[in-house]
Design an enzyme around this catalytic site. Sequence first.
Site, PDB file in Angstrom:
ATOM      1  N   GLY A  46     -26.989 -48.031 -65.994  1.00 39.10           N
ATOM      2  CA  GLY A  46     -26.063 -47.827 -64.933  1.00 39.10           C
ATOM      3  C   GLY A  46     -26.639 -46.963 -63.830  1.00 39.10           C
ATOM      4  N   GLN A  51     -26.730 -40.510 -57.506  1.00 42.57           N
ATOM      5  CA  GLN A  51     -28.129 -40.300 -58.197  1.00 42.57           C
ATOM      6  C   GLN A  51     -29.303 -40.587 -57.195  1.00 42.57           C
ATOM      7  OE1 GLN A  51     -26.615 -42.609 -62.121  1.00 42.57           O
ATOM      8  NE2 GLN A  51     -28.025 -41.202 -62.699  1.00 42.57           N
ATOM      9  N   CYS A  93     -29.263 -39.959 -69.675  1.00 47.64           N
ATOM     10  CA  CYS A  93     -28.958 -40.175 -68.145  1.00 47.64           C
ATOM     11  C   CYS A  93     -30.333 -40.248 -67.390  1.00 47.64           C
ATOM     12  CB  CYS A  93     -27.868 -39.176 -67.431  1.00 47.64           C
ATOM     13  SG  CYS A  93     -27.632 -39.263 -66.040  1.00 47.64           S
ATOM     14  N   LEU A  94     -30.505 -41.188 -66.563  1.00 47.54           N
ATOM     15  CA  LEU A  94     -31.600 -41.160 -65.631  1.00 47.54           C
ATOM     16  C   LEU A  94     -31.798 -39.836 -64.770  1.00 47.54           C
ATOM     17  CD1 LEU A  94     -31.568 -44.878 -64.147  1.00 47.54           C
ATOM     18  CD2 LEU A  94     -32.958 -44.072 -66.096  1.00 47.54           C
ATOM     19  N   HIS A 135     -19.173 -42.730 -67.639  1.00 51.91           N
ATOM     20  CA  HIS A 135     -20.276 -41.978 -67.174  1.00 51.91           C
ATOM     21  C   HIS A 135     -20.732 -42.231 -65.835  1.00 51.91           C
ATOM     22  CE1 HIS A 135     -24.691 -40.513 -68.291  1.00 51.91           C
ATOM     23  NE2 HIS A 135     -24.790 -41.050 -67.023  1.00 51.91           N
ATOM     24  N   GLU A 136     -20.504 -43.343 -65.280  1.00 50.13           N
ATOM     25  CA  GLU A 136     -20.852 -43.645 -63.908  1.00 50.13           C
ATOM     26  C   GLU A 136     -19.867 -43.118 -62.869  1.00 50.13           C
ATOM     27  OE1 GLU A 136     -24.069 -44.231 -63.407  1.00 50.13           O
ATOM     28  OE2 GLU A 136     -24.337 -45.007 -65.401  1.00 50.13           O
ATOM     29  N   HIS A 139     -20.189 -39.404 -62.406  1.00 56.60           N
ATOM     30  CA  HIS A 139     -21.340 -39.303 -61.338  1.00 56.60           C
ATOM     31  C   HIS A 139     -20.587 -39.200 -59.972  1.00 56.60           C
ATOM     32  CE1 HIS A 139     -24.927 -38.994 -63.413  1.00 56.60           C
ATOM     33  NE2 HIS A 139     -25.044 -40.142 -63.739  1.00 56.60           N
TER      34      HIS A 139
HETATM   35 ZN   LIG Z   1     -26.183 -40.997 -65.495  1.00 57.63          ZN
END
Ligand SMILES: [Zn+2]
Length: 180
Positions: A46, A51, A93-94, A135-136, A139
């Site tokens: 995701g 981000q 996480c990216l 999680h998203e 963000h």
């Molecule tokens: Zn993330």
Amino acid sequence: MALRKILTYPAPELKQPAHAVQNIDAQINQLVTDLVESMYAAPGVGLAAPQVGSSERVIVLDIDHENPGKRLIKLINPVVVEREGSIVWEEGCLSVVDYTSEVTRSKRVLVRGWTPDQNEIEIEGEDLLAVALQHEIDHLEGKLFIDRISRLKRDLYKRKVKKWLREGVPLEAKKPAVSI
Ligand SMILES: [Zn+2]
């Protein structure tokens, strides 16, 4: 193709709560398209607009990378309206390079949001999909999964990142295997 650069901790943009989208226009649709392409390229399960440095409440997810596009979810102004149970998941996480940790979240969630073609929809998710949705959406609140682990673990990670930055280690070269 418009791949956007994915910001990594400690980028200040990741701590900023995103604004609600007022108008699903061409610019938002372009953002959605870029997020999808950037997510698959990363690759990640995701990606949320903050981000890539955009302060809009937009997320994209696909928990099935074997069949890209088949279970792709694009959500604007997503909100968790129901949650149930609890699950512990090893998250990455990216935007949090070279680190994973167990996080406790709701096992099932019902999320309401808007599609790029302006329809209000509900998505029900369990297990990985529930974890990824939460999680998203985190963000969008300026929250990372490391904000949900113990202070001791978080401080250890923060110290590690500071050391990398001091030593000039390129953070882009470090990535967890599975990133949400
Ligand atoms: Zn993330």
